[in-house]
Design an enzyme around this catalytic site. Sequence first.
Site, mmCIF file in Angstrom:
data_model
loop_
_atom_site.group_PDB
_atom_site.id
_atom_site.type_symbol
_atom_site.label_atom_id
_atom_site.label_comp_id
_atom_site.label_asym_id
_atom_site.label_seq_id
_atom_site.Cartn_x
_atom_site.Cartn_y
_atom_site.Cartn_z
ATOM 1 C CB CYS A 23 -0.882 -7.368 2.188
ATOM 2 S SG CYS A 23 -2.583 -7.374 1.591
ATOM 3 C CG ASN B 184 -1.777 -1.249 1.295
ATOM 4 O OD1 ASN B 184 -1.792 -1.922 2.311
ATOM 5 N ND2 ASN B 184 -2.465 -1.593 0.213
ATOM 6 C CG HIS C 260 -6.573 -3.116 -0.246
ATOM 7 N ND1 HIS C 260 -5.750 -3.153 0.858
ATOM 8 C CD2 HIS C 260 -6.899 -1.816 -0.410
ATOM 9 C CE1 HIS C 260 -5.595 -1.937 1.347
ATOM 10 N NE2 HIS C 260 -6.290 -1.109 0.593
ATOM 11 N NE ARG D 275 -9.637 0.009 3.861
ATOM 12 C CZ ARG D 275 -8.571 -0.472 4.474
ATOM 13 N NH1 ARG D 275 -7.363 -0.164 4.039
ATOM 14 N NH2 ARG D 275 -8.697 -1.271 5.508
#
Length: 703
Positions: free
Chosen positions: A264, A71, A168, A139
Amino acid sequence: MVSPIRFLMCAPDHYDVDYVINPWMEGNIHKSSRDRAVEQWNKLYKVIKDHAIVDLVTPAKGWPDMVFTANAGLVLGENVVLSRFLHKERQGEEPYFQQWFENNGYNVQVLPKDLPFEGAGDALLDREGRWLWAGYGFRSELDSHPYLAKWLDIEVISLRLIDDRFYHLDTCFCPLANGYLLYYPGAFDSYSNRVIEMRVALEKRIAIEEKDAVNFACNAVNIDHIVIMNKASDELKLKLAEVGFQVIETPLTEFLKAGGASKCLTLRVTEPVREEVHATTQVESRIIRLEGHLLDAGLINRALDLIVDMGGSFQVLNFNLGEQRQSTSAAEVKVSAPSHDVMEGIFSNLIDLGAVDLPQDEKDAKLEPVLQAGVAPDDFYVSTIYPTEVRINGLWFKVENQRMDGAIAISQTPNGMVAKCKILRDLEIGEQVVVDVQGIRSIRKTESREQRNAQEFSFMSSGVSSEKRVELVVEQVAWELRKIRDAGGKVVVTAGPVVIHTGGGEHLARLIREGYIQGLLGGNAIAVHDIEQNMMGTSLGVDMKRGIAVRGGHRHHLKVINAIRRFGSIARAVDAGVITGGVMYECVKNDVPFVLAGSIRDDGPLPDTQMNLILAQQEYTKVIQGAEMILMLSSMLHSIGVGNMTPAGVRMVCVDINPAVVTKLSDRGSVESVGVVTDVGLFLSLLIQQLDKLTSPYVSNIG
């Protein structure tokens, strides 16, 4: 051999579940084992380092999710789009990641403030570099996608996420080498699934089951033929092996507690650029304006919910709240959609709420000619019940014959341009038809709360009333009937044979006799059973007074049909004294027009029954014109047909013992309609009783 691919990772020195910003975190606050998390992260780090190059960013205290480097941003070549985190709990990570990118020679692009975009968690490059898959819905905002296309000079394909467990894109979607795709279809809306299927060939799509999805099988790291993930079922590993991929499982259960796994925890920072690929995006944006009592009428909430529910995104640019109770409000809203088709669907519904597309105040409606009689051009605008205007040559024209499920035909007459709602079969060569949603607006009333309560069915609210509210509804309907009659207005009834079977025929006949009804619509059966009751005392062979079947009664309706056919019409039978009472008798005696629309099941039929469906629809339309109220009494098909022909502003009351029928009619979206779930005979009996209480003519208090 180690691949030249590079990944960015962040050690879990400060990792913990400190808050809840996704469903996986619920119930897991401070329940993650630090030692186990470090152990699992180190195993992932080693596996990746065995196959690629790993860079590290220094973890910052106070930002426990910084470990999820996916992210940090989105990298393509030497350019990176820095993340704009939605939740304040992660926004403090942004400057640390920005510093790392700048220190390592990347060109950093920063999105406008308050435009959420969460990096490679919501933007995944096709492994062949042909396009960028970009997610939105939880998001990241759809409006960020045009920036990605511009700054990275690549085609962006927008996908809407609808399952908050997969908040996500990288939690449910993993592009693999050689054009393969690992994904969970249940995480996406139907439009996005169609887009995926259009872009990725069937033999390249590896759709996983929920059991693998919840183990974050799609949250995987792909390095050439290697796929690194938390866990995979034997079936999934076999599928991947069959197309040349080797699965390496490395448990990451401690990170699942925060809603992340191997993907992630990594950010690929060496993404090759294809020189022949350039920026394109299907995202379309428009600015709309809504006016009226937006809050107390719920219009603003309905509009914003509609945008999201249909796959779009919004930004409220201005909202001017009325300062006084009587004042209206106005809002300007930017609406974005992943494609023109989705935008057209959204805007068609927004038009129904009275929305005006601001830039289109300077644009005419799009018109295409009718090339084949009875056939509209592709993408024709489908009309609604609401008063509509179209813009042609800079002028707004009111659409005539407003109805739902038609096309808007434009024709040139000696008196000028005419816009008219027409059902498809009536379109003629030489006419032009409105296509798309440009240059169209719906005219909605902006009455105050007090005006709405006084002038509309305040008890109706487009809902379905239960048995306990029947008396209240009857009281309101009686008052409206008296008011309309005494003012010389028009009420139309559409009725089924159940009216007769339940003993409501005498009450409906009285309503006609006393001038409350100015038109009757139904099928062959309502007339047959009404006349059978009058001539033979039965309905479907059942004695209406004793409630028992009469011997040979099943033949009664056929004898009645035969008798009327002998005279040639219901009116002639009345004149001959064969019919001496009942609903049809009162229609004839009081010059109330009626239309009987036939069907394939009709016996006889009666000579008055119109067996040509098209002609019957036309005759229905004529009777409906000018009506102020329509009572729909236990006749599903005829009532639905009438509902489709009726414009907004006509008050409709649908009475049926079947809740599904009244719900169907109430769902038209008009505030002037209501469904009443009750026995229609009881309803009519109560209605007559209530009318008897209204002894004086209606007197308006206005003026």
